[in-house]
Write a protein that holds these residues in place. Sequence first.
Motif, PDB file in Angstrom:
ATOM      1  N   THR A  82       3.388  23.581  80.505  1.00  0.00           N
ATOM      2  CA  THR A  82       3.004  22.258  80.997  1.00  0.00           C
ATOM      3  C   THR A  82       3.417  21.161  80.025  1.00  0.00           C
ATOM      4  N   ARG A  83       3.267  21.425  78.739  1.00  0.00           N
ATOM      5  CA  ARG A  83       3.675  20.425  77.751  1.00  0.00           C
ATOM      6  C   ARG A  83       5.173  20.160  77.832  1.00  0.00           C
ATOM      7  N   ARG A  86       6.080  18.222  80.992  1.00  0.00           N
ATOM      8  CA  ARG A  86       5.767  16.794  80.867  1.00  0.00           C
ATOM      9  C   ARG A  86       6.902  16.050  80.155  1.00  0.00           C
ATOM     10  N   LEU A 119       0.935  16.403  86.755  1.00  0.00           N
ATOM     11  CA  LEU A 119       1.907  15.609  86.000  1.00  0.00           C
ATOM     12  C   LEU A 119       2.541  14.546  86.894  1.00  0.00           C
TER      13      LEU A 119
END
Length: 371
Positions: A82-83, A86, A119
Amino acid sequence: MAERSIPLVDWRQTRPTLRLPDVPVPATGLLGDRLGRPLRDLRISVTDRCNFRCSYCMPKEVFDKHHAFLPQRELLSFEEITRLARIFLAHGVRKIRLTGGEPLLRKGLETLIAQLAALRTVDGEAPDLTLTTNASLLARKAQALKDAGLQRVTVSLDGLDDATFRRMNDVDFPVADVLAGIEAARAAGLAPIKVNMVVKRGTNEQEILPMVRHFRGTGVSLRFIEYMDVGATNGWKMDEVLPSAEVRARIAAEFPLQPLGASQPGETAERWAHADGAGEIGFISSVTQAFCGDCNRARLSTEGQLYLCLFASQGHDLRGLLRQGASDAELASAIGAVWQARDDRYSERRSEGGIVPTDGPRRVEMSYIGG
């Protein structure tokens, strides 16, 4: 170990250090490579495991019971994925596709989907969030995937004849269960649904028209994919490629077709519509009609390697930077520098006669970075 087995561990463990660029590359949403191609599409492999053994992707004689898949500690965590996602969105990505292996084998995948669905792109929109699956587990998971935020699915299905399909998946999996998964996805609202058929001359070409007859008028977009020279284990031969032009001619002889324009830049499929309005058919022709010129896709492997082409032989180790404590700005800069240096156009060079599939270093397997 079977005679054809190839030790994939060599390239999986080769992780050259990804260095930060001397001049930082900020995430502005306007990232381009050397050929002016923007970064718009991120494909994330969430597992290197699959429960099928299709000959064109994970042949059983190579991926046998002795094959060592990645241990859990080597995989990117959902938080790490997820990081990175993003940061890719900050560089201009608008579409995220989850792949594998078979992505539905990744435990707790709904948690990752929910994180990704939260996101936003640089335009403040939710990313186009989709998943490619063999549908073996889709009937039981479709509603949970939709509830978590998944928007749509693409299903791999290489024929409707049960005997043919069982031979191709090589694990004796019935076609009826895949069709049940497609129906479950439709009921859950994971639409529009796409169905991808890899056509291999002499193996399943007789399934082309039955597939068209089955899916026309259903709202499902059927896409035919030329058998490609991905990886190094599928025994690819040019004479087993059935060109899309020939597939289209076979279909048009029974069902007249009309050409459609691309729905978005960088689209892989050439789109055609049934002349009677019964739906859409696509043709993905990487072998005979290369589409490298507007390719805007990056691929993130299960263990955090960034690949710039489906036919790449070398990745870029983002996981190493992540686990060494790199900041978001540093990760963005590293990704930006890699993309800015990109000049990959394997399929075009093959079409031009500049390379043959056996040239150069061994290419990464499709099951490792997704299709």
